[in-house]
Design a protein around this motif. Structure first.
Motif, PDB file in Angstrom:
ATOM      1  N   PRO A  79     -29.068  -8.588 -36.879  1.00 31.74           N
ATOM      2  CA  PRO A  79     -29.416  -7.169 -36.709  1.00 31.74           C
ATOM      3  C   PRO A  79     -29.986  -6.410 -38.096  1.00 31.74           C
ATOM      4  CG  PRO A  79     -27.337  -7.628 -36.021  1.00 31.74           C
ATOM      5  CD  PRO A  79     -27.779  -9.100 -36.711  1.00 31.74           C
ATOM      6  N   THR A  80     -29.487  -7.101 -39.113  1.00 34.29           N
ATOM      7  CA  THR A  80     -30.026  -6.424 -40.399  1.00 34.29           C
ATOM      8  C   THR A  80     -30.512  -7.705 -41.533  1.00 34.29           C
ATOM      9  OG1 THR A  80     -27.810  -6.654 -41.381  1.00 34.29           O
ATOM     10  CG2 THR A  80     -28.378  -4.496 -40.378  1.00 34.29           C
ATOM     11  N   GLY A  81     -31.132  -7.102 -42.480  1.00 35.43           N
ATOM     12  CA  GLY A  81     -31.691  -7.770 -43.646  1.00 35.43           C
ATOM     13  C   GLY A  81     -31.245  -7.030 -44.918  1.00 35.43           C
ATOM     14  N   PRO A  82     -31.753  -7.976 -45.828  1.00 40.91           N
ATOM     15  CA  PRO A  82     -31.921  -9.557 -46.200  1.00 40.91           C
ATOM     16  C   PRO A  82     -31.031 -10.367 -45.679  1.00 40.91           C
ATOM     17  CG  PRO A  82     -31.776  -8.528 -48.286  1.00 40.91           C
ATOM     18  CD  PRO A  82     -31.760  -7.144 -47.413  1.00 40.91           C
ATOM     19  N   ILE A  83     -31.291 -11.626 -45.504  1.00 40.25           N
ATOM     20  CA  ILE A  83     -30.208 -12.549 -45.113  1.00 40.25           C
ATOM     21  C   ILE A  83     -29.523 -12.994 -46.228  1.00 40.25           C
ATOM     22  CG2 ILE A  83     -30.121 -14.889 -43.974  1.00 40.25           C
ATOM     23  CD1 ILE A  83     -30.345 -12.669 -41.910  1.00 40.25           C
ATOM     24  N   ARG A  84     -28.055 -13.356 -46.352  1.00 37.64           N
ATOM     25  CA  ARG A  84     -27.267 -13.632 -46.885  1.00 37.64           C
ATOM     26  C   ARG A  84     -27.065 -15.125 -46.545  1.00 37.64           C
ATOM     27  NH1 ARG A  84     -24.699  -9.902 -50.577  1.00 37.64           N
ATOM     28  NH2 ARG A  84     -23.018 -11.356 -50.907  1.00 37.64           N
ATOM     29  N   HIS A 161     -40.811 -19.082 -44.525  1.00 36.58           N
ATOM     30  CA  HIS A 161     -40.682 -17.765 -44.513  1.00 36.58           C
ATOM     31  C   HIS A 161     -41.578 -16.978 -45.337  1.00 36.58           C
ATOM     32  CE1 HIS A 161     -38.309 -16.233 -47.915  1.00 36.58           C
ATOM     33  NE2 HIS A 161     -37.938 -17.472 -47.972  1.00 36.58           N
ATOM     34  N   HIS A 162     -41.931 -17.540 -46.611  1.00 36.77           N
ATOM     35  CA  HIS A 162     -42.709 -16.512 -47.731  1.00 36.77           C
ATOM     36  C   HIS A 162     -43.503 -17.472 -48.618  1.00 36.77           C
ATOM     37  CE1 HIS A 162     -43.302 -12.741 -49.082  1.00 36.77           C
ATOM     38  NE2 HIS A 162     -42.998 -12.901 -50.335  1.00 36.77           N
ATOM     39  N   ASP A 163     -44.545 -16.941 -49.387  1.00 34.97           N
ATOM     40  CA  ASP A 163     -45.245 -17.593 -50.298  1.00 34.97           C
ATOM     41  C   ASP A 163     -44.554 -17.790 -51.379  1.00 34.97           C
ATOM     42  OD1 ASP A 163     -45.770 -15.164 -51.119  1.00 34.97           O
ATOM     43  OD2 ASP A 163     -47.871 -15.285 -51.090  1.00 34.97           O
ATOM     44  N   GLY A 164     -43.485 -17.238 -51.852  1.00 34.69           N
ATOM     45  CA  GLY A 164     -42.903 -17.517 -53.072  1.00 34.69           C
ATOM     46  C   GLY A 164     -41.319 -17.063 -52.810  1.00 34.69           C
ATOM     47  N   GLU A 165     -40.458 -17.255 -53.974  1.00 33.84           N
ATOM     48  CA  GLU A 165     -39.147 -17.058 -53.910  1.00 33.84           C
ATOM     49  C   GLU A 165     -38.933 -15.562 -53.514  1.00 33.84           C
ATOM     50  OE1 GLU A 165     -35.334 -17.226 -53.459  1.00 33.84           O
ATOM     51  OE2 GLU A 165     -36.610 -19.224 -53.629  1.00 33.84           O
ATOM     52  N   SER A 166     -38.086 -15.284 -52.675  1.00 32.28           N
ATOM     53  CA  SER A 166     -37.801 -14.143 -52.077  1.00 32.28           C
ATOM     54  C   SER A 166     -36.932 -14.101 -50.932  1.00 32.28           C
ATOM     55  CB  SER A 166     -39.023 -13.368 -51.414  1.00 32.28           C
ATOM     56  OG  SER A 166     -38.661 -11.926 -51.050  1.00 32.28           O
ATOM     57  N   PRO A 167     -36.000 -12.946 -50.866  1.00 29.45           N
ATOM     58  CA  PRO A 167     -34.819 -13.130 -49.922  1.00 29.45           C
ATOM     59  C   PRO A 167     -35.511 -13.250 -48.376  1.00 29.45           C
ATOM     60  CG  PRO A 167     -34.397 -11.520 -51.643  1.00 29.45           C
ATOM     61  CD  PRO A 167     -35.662 -11.819 -51.787  1.00 29.45           C
ATOM     62  N   ILE A 168     -34.785 -13.725 -47.405  1.00 27.21           N
ATOM     63  CA  ILE A 168     -35.463 -13.958 -46.074  1.00 27.21           C
ATOM     64  C   ILE A 168     -35.304 -12.447 -45.465  1.00 27.21           C
ATOM     65  CG2 ILE A 168     -35.104 -14.756 -44.023  1.00 27.21           C
ATOM     66  CD1 ILE A 168     -33.556 -17.313 -45.228  1.00 27.21           C
ATOM     67  N   ASP A 169     -36.258 -11.714 -45.063  1.00 29.84           N
ATOM     68  CA  ASP A 169     -36.283 -10.316 -44.553  1.00 29.84           C
ATOM     69  C   ASP A 169     -37.393 -10.242 -43.750  1.00 29.84           C
ATOM     70  OD1 ASP A 169     -35.355  -7.929 -44.315  1.00 29.84           O
ATOM     71  OD2 ASP A 169     -35.263  -7.605 -46.613  1.00 29.84           O
ATOM     72  N   ASP A 170     -37.556  -9.071 -43.194  1.00 29.03           N
ATOM     73  CA  ASP A 170     -38.503  -8.736 -42.014  1.00 29.03           C
ATOM     74  C   ASP A 170     -39.753  -8.366 -42.467  1.00 29.03           C
ATOM     75  OD1 ASP A 170     -38.135  -6.124 -43.335  1.00 29.03           O
ATOM     76  OD2 ASP A 170     -37.444  -5.432 -41.328  1.00 29.03           O
TER      77      ASP A 170
END
Length: 294
Positions: A79-84, A161-170
């Motif tokens: 339901p929410t982000g970023p993912i822990r 999920h992303h091109d660099g280190e970043s929290p998993i988010d929308d």
């Protein structure tokens, strides 16, 4: 006289001396020593081929998912982000969503999406080992969920999920991220030039293949021994990862790891791949011209 010489010669017996025997044993030892690396290399080549087949099956399954529902699976449903990266939340992974397409319909049917990845009702699925999700070169580790004694099924393949280190988010720029529903038309850089999946090394904080955390998602911020964000390596468990740290790709194969591109092709990237190129391949729509090839 001749008779005496004949009798003497007939009593002589030929045999190896101790020195000759030791020389033969030493030669055999050297030959075995030379042969063993070749045998090990042949076994690793077979394991790598099997791993490549697993990745091809997963890529095909994701394609079938897109054909069925008109978008790629979400990297993680929550339901929410970023993912822990903690055993709390819904956290339904992309791997759960493609189970019907890798002949694991029973696992899919027994999984309660509403209850989430860590619910007691989903324990039979969470603890199941799926061969397609395991690299044959990985010796495996004793993985436990949280601080409990409940083991979880491992996974060696992660969505990008992303091109660099970043929290998993929308707002990630990869193809599998929080509540993503990417269509192939949105991969404007081209499916043959965009990473879909890559190999990873799970550690003892691994939450299992049902968890849409860093257990099944990674980014291009780190690859092998090359660190760009100061995160500890998968093998370095003396340094704790933060809940929003994700990490990058790696494998047990010598010199690099295998990746599935969005067009379904399998590529082996060495650890020496150009850093800029690697980041470009992880971004589905950066609009930049790729100057070098792998």
């Amino acid at each position: 006289m001749k008779s005496g010489m004949s009798t003497s010669q007939s009593t002589n017996r030929h045999a190896f001396t101790l020195v000759e025997l030791l020389v033969v044993i030493a030669i055999i030892g050297v030959l075995v020593g030379l042969l063993l690396p070749a045998v090990q290399a042949a076994r690793e080549a077979a394991r790598r081929s099997s791993c490549s087949n697993n990745m091809a099956q997963l890529g095909l399954a994701i394609h079938h998912h897109e054909f069925s529902v008109e978008h790629l699976p979400s990297g993680v449903i929550n339901p929410t982000g970023p993912i822990r990266s903690e055993a709390s939340g819904q956290h339904v992974s992309w791997t759960v969503q493609i189970m019907p397409f890798i002949e694991q319909v029973n696992l899919y049917n027994h999984f309660d999406f509403e209850q989430g990845a860590y619910a007691t009702e989903n324990e039979p699925v969470r603890t199941a080992e799926v061969p397609t999700l395991r690299c044959p070169s990985d010796p495996g580790i004793d993985v436990m969920i949280g601080n409990s004694n409940q083991s979880v099924g491992e996974c060696n393949y992660a969505g990008s999920h992303h091109d660099g280190e970043s929290p998993i988010d929308d707002d990630n720029n990869g193809v599998l991220f929080l509540n993503s529903k990417i269509r192939y038309a949105e991969i404007t850089d081209g499916s043959s030039q965009t990473i879909l999946l890559g190999e990873m090394l799970p550690n003892r904080t691994h939450l299992g293949w049902v968890s849409g955390t860093r257990s099944t998602l990674r980014n291009a911020g780190e690859f092998g021994k090359r660190k760009t964000q100061g995160l500890p390596s998968d093998a370095d468990e003396s340094v704790a990862l933060g809940p929003f740290d994700v990490g990058g790709f790696n494998s047990h194969h010598m010199g690099g790891a295998q990746f599935t591109l969005a067009d379904g092709s399998i590529k082996f990237f060495t650890h020496s791949i150009d850093e800029k190129l690697f980041k470009q391949l992880a971004n589905r729509a950066d609009g930049e011209i790729i100057q070098s090839y792998w």
